[in-house]
Design an enzyme around this catalytic site. Sequence first.
Site, short mmCIF file in Angstrom:
data_model
loop_
_atom_site.label_atom_id
_atom_site.label_comp_id
_atom_site.label_asym_id
_atom_site.label_seq_id
_atom_site.Cartn_x
_atom_site.Cartn_y
_atom_site.Cartn_z
N SER A 73 -10.47 -2.28 -3.37
CA SER A 73 -11.37 -2.20 -4.51
C SER A 73 -12.17 -3.47 -4.80
O SER A 73 -13.37 -3.38 -5.11
CB SER A 73 -10.59 -1.79 -5.77
N CYS A 89 -4.97 -8.78 -2.25
CA CYS A 89 -3.56 -9.16 -2.16
C CYS A 89 -3.39 -10.66 -2.06
O CYS A 89 -3.98 -11.30 -1.17
CB CYS A 89 -2.94 -8.52 -0.93
N GLY A 117 -4.46 -8.88 -7.02
CA GLY A 117 -3.10 -8.72 -7.51
C GLY A 117 -2.21 -9.77 -6.87
O GLY A 117 -2.50 -10.26 -5.77
N ASN A 270 2.53 -8.41 -1.79
CA ASN A 270 1.56 -8.03 -2.83
C ASN A 270 2.20 -7.03 -3.79
O ASN A 270 3.34 -6.60 -3.59
CB ASN A 270 0.31 -7.46 -2.17
N PRO A 271 1.50 -6.61 -4.87
CA PRO A 271 2.15 -5.81 -5.91
C PRO A 271 2.77 -4.50 -5.47
O PRO A 271 3.74 -4.04 -6.08
CB PRO A 271 1.03 -5.57 -6.93
N CYS A 272 2.24 -3.86 -4.43
CA CYS A 272 2.84 -2.58 -4.01
C CYS A 272 3.75 -2.71 -2.81
O CYS A 272 4.24 -1.70 -2.30
CB CYS A 272 1.74 -1.58 -3.74
N GLU A 274 3.28 -3.62 0.36
CA GLU A 274 2.89 -3.33 1.74
C GLU A 274 2.37 -4.54 2.50
O GLU A 274 2.15 -4.48 3.70
CB GLU A 274 1.83 -2.22 1.78
N PRO A 419 -1.37 2.10 -0.74
CA PRO A 419 -1.29 3.36 -1.49
C PRO A 419 -2.62 4.05 -1.72
O PRO A 419 -2.67 5.26 -1.92
CB PRO A 419 -0.66 2.94 -2.82
N THR A 420 -3.73 3.32 -1.77
CA THR A 420 -5.10 3.87 -1.88
C THR A 420 -5.30 4.83 -3.04
O THR A 420 -6.05 5.80 -2.91
CB THR A 420 -5.54 4.58 -0.57
N GLY A 421 -4.68 4.58 -4.18
CA GLY A 421 -4.80 5.54 -5.30
C GLY A 421 -6.23 5.84 -5.69
O GLY A 421 -6.68 6.99 -5.62
N THR A 422 -7.00 4.82 -6.12
CA THR A 422 -8.37 5.06 -6.55
C THR A 422 -9.30 5.28 -5.37
O THR A 422 -10.21 6.11 -5.45
CB THR A 422 -8.87 3.86 -7.39
#
Length: 582
Positions: A73, A89, A117, A270-272, A274, A419-422
């Site tokens: 993003s 990240c 993040g 990083n926050p998630c 990965e 995760p690629t949410g957005t």
Amino acid sequence: MDLSESALRVLERRYLRRDEAGHVVETPEEMVRRVARTVSGAERRFGLKSRDAREVEDLFFDLLNGLLFLPNSPTLMNAGRPKGQLAACFVLPVEDSMDKIFDTVKHAAIIHQSGGGTGFSFSRLRPRDDRVATTGGKASGPVSFMRVFNTATEVIKQGGMRRGANIAVLRVDHPDILEFIRAKRDPEAFTAFNLSVGVTDRFLRALRKNGGIDLVNPRTGRAARTVRAREIWDAVVQSAWQSGEPGVLFLDRIDAANPTPALGEIEATNPCGEQPLLPYEACVLGSVNVSRMIEGRGSPRIDWQRLAGAVALAVRFLDDVVEVNHYPIPEIARTTRASRKVGLGVMGWADLLIRLEVPYDAPEAIRLGGRVMRFIRLHAYKASEVLARERGAFPNLRQSRFAKKGPRLRNATLTTIAPTGTLSLIAGCSSGIEPIFAPVYLREAAGMELREIHPLFRQAAEEAGIASDDFFHEVGKRGGLRGIAGVPAEMRRLFRTAHEIAPADHVRMQAAFQKYTDNAVSKTVNLPESATPSDVEEAFLLAHRLACKGVTVYRYGTRPQPIRREEEPEVPLSCDRERICL
């Protein structure tokens, strides 16, 4: 661009340029052109003529505009803007001194403001009530300092567009580990943090033998006390079952894959989870939309040639991002450009399986996941070797695992599953390698509830002759097809949701991708509300046995209102989980 209403809404809300009055002054196509032009600017730095650089810009434009690939993003938001910070990240060190701790708080604030993040290991901080020689007082401990970081994050919106995200890691042998494990049982606590316990192989051996583990004071290097490994493990499992926190990171496995071990030990991600990184490293991520890598209608199959081309161009794009990025701190710029880590992953995996008529939890799907990721890594490495011949290998190559043998690469790492949410919402596909969350769901927008129907589900329902408003309403109400009569068996299997997939199959899919991923895999093991702590423990242990680098679980309903990023109140979560995702 082939964009849904939800994608347009998200782009307008977060990504498109605005004037001083706050009005959107950019179309999605203009955004893509802005990004392509800015990133391709790196080509001229490496001697490409202006005409050829414009050709690369057009290739980047087509790749993004066709939704075949999207970068993280911050690249979409900030490319071509003043102080354009394009990485998502970061990992920052947390040293055991008041000055250095608050230096890190300051650096984290700057990173959050720029759209990134941050990950931290708090394992170097002395435990609560330990001696502080300079004042004669007692230390407050890692969890207390985490509150400082959490408060600082909460008052800063990333780039003015989104709330900050962090991960806190604490080693399983730190004296304050039990306090850390239970820190998020209160749903109001640490709302800007994900938590992960850094689990070691030594701890797991003690657990298997039902033995003890020394909790070591990092200030002295001596054991503060010895506890049963089972006591700590049961606390991890119970907290994860109760609240979805903490996750676990397998530190020895992460550090075994460290491409530059001579430069230091990897302690955080990083926050998630990965992207494992050394202190002051950043990484740029991007994901290929594999749902668009299909050819043939009557007998669909993967278009391997198209996938190879997208991977090669995406690696070039990400390496250019490393070059043109305006890093928020000089030390991060130096460290990042010395190893040039990038992380190319996938999104749309569940959609690809549906189009191939392969159920997500079928053995064939697991095998295909490994085959696809192996193919992506192979072509990513080929692309990085080409770039190394054109531009030179990454500067830390001589201090890397590739120094004596192996490919001469432009980038120390190439692949990551984010995760690629957005991003997946923009691309109109499923998130990362997750199963679909629901075939029909309600989205709240402008005070109204709008029904969203997965396009492949609508198509399948029409072909089965069962599509109707009543049918879609019932599926949305139930969250899936369970208990609805008249649905063909194959349709039930193809559209099983995240909560209907067995936990072991979630883990097996993660492991299939991890085998061919340089960095790590962001994946949530979704559990039904009826799951037990034993189910959580089995998922954790299976993830370790199958060589995953970490794992997160989320039991449905354990948080009454899972965290929604404040910039996304009008779009659905990509999965029903508590973990904060970029």
